[in-house]
Design a protein around this motif. Sequence first.
Motif, PDB file in Angstrom:
ATOM      1  N   VAL A  92      29.559  -5.676  33.695  1.00 15.76           N
ATOM      2  CA  VAL A  92      29.117  -4.572  32.851  1.00 15.76           C
ATOM      3  C   VAL A  92      30.029  -3.379  33.077  1.00 15.76           C
ATOM      4  CG1 VAL A  92      26.706  -5.357  32.992  1.00 15.76           C
ATOM      5  CG2 VAL A  92      27.510  -3.557  34.510  1.00 15.76           C
ATOM      6  N   THR A  93      29.993  -2.473  32.137  1.00 14.42           N
ATOM      7  CA  THR A  93      30.658  -1.187  32.301  1.00 14.42           C
ATOM      8  C   THR A  93      29.616  -0.096  32.108  1.00 14.42           C
ATOM      9  OG1 THR A  93      31.272  -1.097  29.947  1.00 14.42           O
ATOM     10  CG2 THR A  93      32.884  -2.040  31.479  1.00 14.42           C
ATOM     11  N   THR A  94      29.758   0.978  32.845  1.00 14.51           N
ATOM     12  CA  THR A  94      28.817   2.089  32.715  1.00 14.51           C
ATOM     13  C   THR A  94      29.576   3.319  32.251  1.00 14.51           C
ATOM     14  OG1 THR A  94      29.113   2.632  35.060  1.00 14.51           O
ATOM     15  CG2 THR A  94      27.267   1.188  34.493  1.00 14.51           C
ATOM     16  N   ARG A  95      28.937   4.081  31.376  1.00 14.47           N
ATOM     17  CA  ARG A  95      29.524   5.320  30.868  1.00 14.47           C
ATOM     18  C   ARG A  95      28.530   6.439  31.090  1.00 14.47           C
ATOM     19  NH1 ARG A  95      30.835   2.717  24.982  1.00 14.47           N
ATOM     20  NH2 ARG A  95      31.947   0.859  25.746  1.00 14.47           N
ATOM     21  N   PRO A  96      28.916   7.471  31.831  1.00 14.48           N
ATOM     22  CA  PRO A  96      27.991   8.572  32.106  1.00 14.48           C
ATOM     23  C   PRO A  96      27.422   9.148  30.813  1.00 14.48           C
ATOM     24  CG  PRO A  96      29.966   8.776  33.441  1.00 14.48           C
ATOM     25  CD  PRO A  96      30.222   7.668  32.463  1.00 14.48           C
ATOM     26  N   GLY A  97      26.104   9.238  30.755  1.00 12.37           N
ATOM     27  CA  GLY A  97      25.422   9.794  29.599  1.00 12.37           C
ATOM     28  C   GLY A  97      25.227   8.833  28.456  1.00 12.37           C
ATOM     29  N   ALA A  98      25.894   7.674  28.516  1.00 11.54           N
ATOM     30  CA  ALA A  98      25.785   6.712  27.420  1.00 11.54           C
ATOM     31  C   ALA A  98      25.014   5.466  27.814  1.00 11.54           C
ATOM     32  CB  ALA A  98      27.176   6.320  26.914  1.00 11.54           C
ATOM     33  N   GLY A  99      25.113   5.033  29.078  1.00 16.06           N
ATOM     34  CA  GLY A  99      24.389   3.865  29.524  1.00 16.06           C
ATOM     35  C   GLY A  99      25.298   2.765  30.018  1.00 16.06           C
ATOM     36  N   ALA A 100      24.754   1.543  30.070  1.00 11.55           N
ATOM     37  CA  ALA A 100      25.489   0.374  30.539  1.00 11.55           C
ATOM     38  C   ALA A 100      25.731  -0.582  29.389  1.00 11.55           C
ATOM     39  CB  ALA A 100      24.709  -0.325  31.648  1.00 11.55           C
ATOM     40  N   PHE A 101      26.892  -1.238  29.398  1.00 16.53           N
ATOM     41  CA  PHE A 101      27.307  -2.126  28.316  1.00 16.53           C
ATOM     42  C   PHE A 101      27.847  -3.418  28.908  1.00 16.53           C
ATOM     43  CE2 PHE A 101      27.656   2.239  27.116  1.00 16.53           C
ATOM     44  CZ  PHE A 101      27.237   2.321  25.799  1.00 16.53           C
ATOM     45  N   ARG A 102      27.661  -4.521  28.155  1.00 23.29           N
ATOM     46  CA  ARG A 102      28.259  -5.775  28.623  1.00 23.29           C
ATOM     47  C   ARG A 102      29.771  -5.648  28.543  1.00 23.29           C
ATOM     48  NH1 ARG A 102      27.855 -12.030  26.303  1.00 23.29           N
ATOM     49  NH2 ARG A 102      29.301 -12.855  27.886  1.00 23.29           N
ATOM     50  N   ALA A 103      30.439  -6.028  29.615  1.00 22.71           N
ATOM     51  CA  ALA A 103      31.899  -5.903  29.669  1.00 22.71           C
ATOM     52  C   ALA A 103      32.554  -6.930  28.760  1.00 22.71           C
ATOM     53  CB  ALA A 103      32.382  -6.082  31.102  1.00 22.71           C
ATOM     54  N   ARG A 104      33.717  -6.585  28.244  1.00 18.86           N
ATOM     55  CA  ARG A 104      34.486  -7.531  27.436  1.00 18.86           C
ATOM     56  C   ARG A 104      35.154  -8.537  28.371  1.00 18.86           C
ATOM     57  NH1 ARG A 104      34.393  -5.832  22.371  1.00 18.86           N
ATOM     58  NH2 ARG A 104      33.931  -3.604  21.983  1.00 18.86           N
ATOM     59  N   PRO A 105      35.313  -9.774  27.920  1.00 21.82           N
ATOM     60  CA  PRO A 105      35.876 -10.812  28.803  1.00 21.82           C
ATOM     61  C   PRO A 105      37.289 -10.470  29.240  1.00 21.82           C
ATOM     62  CG  PRO A 105      35.741 -11.587  26.532  1.00 21.82           C
ATOM     63  CD  PRO A 105      35.005 -10.288  26.569  1.00 21.82           C
ATOM     64  N   HIS A 106      37.608 -10.848  30.459  1.00 24.13           N
ATOM     65  CA  HIS A 106      38.949 -10.625  30.982  1.00 24.13           C
ATOM     66  C   HIS A 106      39.915 -11.645  30.404  1.00 24.13           C
ATOM     67  CE1 HIS A 106      37.546  -7.676  33.884  1.00 24.13           C
ATOM     68  NE2 HIS A 106      36.584  -8.515  34.241  1.00 24.13           N
ATOM     69  N   GLU A 107      41.162 -11.273  30.410  1.00 17.89           N
ATOM     70  CA  GLU A 107      42.181 -12.239  30.005  1.00 17.89           C
ATOM     71  C   GLU A 107      42.232 -13.377  31.019  1.00 17.89           C
ATOM     72  OE1 GLU A 107      45.927 -10.402  29.562  1.00 17.89           O
ATOM     73  OE2 GLU A 107      45.250  -8.926  28.076  1.00 17.89           O
TER      74      GLU A 107
ATOM     75  N   SER B 100      26.286  -9.165  23.092  1.00 17.73           N
ATOM     76  CA  SER B 100      27.692  -9.354  22.726  1.00 17.73           C
ATOM     77  C   SER B 100      28.559  -8.456  23.600  1.00 17.73           C
ATOM     78  CB  SER B 100      27.913  -8.992  21.255  1.00 17.73           C
ATOM     79  OG  SER B 100      27.080  -9.775  20.419  1.00 17.73           O
ATOM     80  N   PRO B 101      29.819  -8.829  23.798  1.00 21.19           N
ATOM     81  CA  PRO B 101      30.711  -7.955  24.561  1.00 21.19           C
ATOM     82  C   PRO B 101      30.745  -6.551  23.960  1.00 21.19           C
ATOM     83  CG  PRO B 101      31.723 -10.090  24.268  1.00 21.19           C
ATOM     84  CD  PRO B 101      30.483 -10.089  23.414  1.00 21.19           C
ATOM     85  N   GLY B 102      30.541  -5.553  24.769  1.00 27.09           N
ATOM     86  CA  GLY B 102      30.521  -4.177  24.312  1.00 27.09           C
ATOM     87  C   GLY B 102      29.158  -3.689  23.890  1.00 27.09           C
ATOM     88  N   GLU B 103      28.166  -4.603  23.779  1.00 30.88           N
ATOM     89  CA  GLU B 103      26.831  -4.199  23.347  1.00 30.88           C
ATOM     90  C   GLU B 103      26.103  -3.495  24.481  1.00 30.88           C
ATOM     91  OE1 GLU B 103      22.716  -6.167  21.490  1.00 30.88           O
ATOM     92  OE2 GLU B 103      24.517  -7.391  21.800  1.00 30.88           O
ATOM     93  N   LYS B 104      25.277  -2.503  24.089  1.00 28.33           N
ATOM     94  CA  LYS B 104      24.575  -1.699  25.086  1.00 28.33           C
ATOM     95  C   LYS B 104      23.380  -2.456  25.646  1.00 28.33           C
ATOM     96  CE  LYS B 104      22.473   2.841  25.835  1.00 28.33           C
ATOM     97  NZ  LYS B 104      22.102   4.140  25.220  1.00 28.33           N
ATOM     98  N   LEU B 105      23.186  -2.345  26.958  1.00 31.82           N
ATOM     99  CA  LEU B 105      22.027  -2.917  27.625  1.00 31.82           C
ATOM    100  C   LEU B 105      20.846  -1.951  27.535  1.00 31.82           C
ATOM    101  CD1 LEU B 105      24.402  -4.650  28.769  1.00 31.82           C
ATOM    102  CD2 LEU B 105      23.184  -4.670  30.950  1.00 31.82           C
TER     103      LEU B 105
END
Length: 488
Positions: free
Chosen positions: A57-72, A22-27
């Motif tokens: 995807v989006t990556t956050r240092p120390g947290a991991g990678a997440f599915r990106a939320r859809p663009h407008e 899901s959007p925002g879910e961690k990989l």
Amino acid sequence: MQERSSVGELAERLRRELNRYSPGEKLPSSRALVERFRVSPVTVSRALAQLAAEGLVTTRPGAGAFRARPHERAAPAGDTAWQEVALSAGPTADLVPRSVDASGVLVSLAAPPPGVIEFNGGYLHPCLQPERAMAAALSRAGRRPGAWGRPPMEGLPELREWFARSIGGAVTAAEVLITSGGQSALTTALRALAPPGAPVLVESPTYPGMLAIARAAGLRPVPVPVDADGVKPELLADAFRASGARVFVCQPLFQNPTGAVLAPRRRGEVLRIAREAGGFVVEDDFVRRLVHEDAGPLPRPLAADDADGVVVHVCSLTKATSPSFRVSALAARGPVLERLRAIQVVDTFFVPRPLQEAALELVGSPAWPRHLRAVSAELRTRRDAMTSALRTRLPELALPHIPSGGYHLWLRLPEGLHEPALTAAALRAGVAITPGRPYFSAEPPAGHLRLSFAAVAGTGEIAEGVRRLRSARDEVFPGPGNRSTPGV
């Protein structure tokens, strides 16, 4: 090359699996991806970075990678038709149209489709590039004190000194500016030396990128023919008188595309003619470091024999390293140097300091002379392989001059064999070639081809590329030329 392939494959597999999340879910964690796909942590990191660059995807240092939320949803495209009027309208018409035609440059910059042999390339194949030495130099450069600070506008003093020594003569570091690649240096030189609408003398044939620079600046290229000994002095003098030009652009060493070297008896004549005309000589010394093993001693740059400030010298590290290693130099003496400096500062500020530091690390390392020796030997081998293959399979293509430096051959087509048809047929046969027409600023005397032997993987590709070119030639020009060696 294997690492790059693994990164692309892993990125594609992760891309296909994103719909599971899901959007925002961690990989899965990087460690889990390493174990699952049996790849290195570096490969995982690069694949995730590729997906992040695509906005998946989006990556956050120390947290991991997440599915990106859809663009407008993107807004509807606007109407840009008004720009045709804005770009062409003006109170007075330009003396020379200043539209930018990059087609002649893109021929050697565009990557051919997969499976196509690259006889149109203008740079060394990755197997010939000093990739390890450049990587090590860049790593060391990044740790130098002040490496990420602002460099002097003219360039690092040590790098300017190195270029001055490589030019020779009385050229000093104070007369050198560090620039971002030879194309940028040529652009700066022509802008400094000629106002819009002015004529500029060019060799015929000559490098299409220089013609594009001149025309984009509103200059009018005036051709001066060259032969096996370089530009013809008597025609150069005539061109200065007839056109009123104050600039002559030339490549005295392994000229592009003919491979000619300006003869010793003509060197002084060229400088004298330009000086008497009150003009400058822009010397594009683009390929001095790609000399072949059997070349013998090279003539000095014209700038090394110029005491009166006639020559504006351009040289670069790019051709001998990588298309991305864009470090070059402009050398000049007299008031013109300040104008060159001012234009460069306005256009680009300065060349990034880490790249300048990396250049210093590279040319000062033991790997640098080893690399140049290895490339020199390999280019000779490739030149001989291509020459032999052409004489066997395509003897009707005239090869008037075999160069002892550079990375290509210049061939004249027989009457009736047309460049566009052969170029298109060659691409269908799986080999990309460069037609000769873009190298002429006026009507060409005949059809030509430029074939590069540096951008391919080795002599095996050269042999196969010439075989494919022969097939293309048979497709568009069946007839007398088919009498090649039986069974070859």
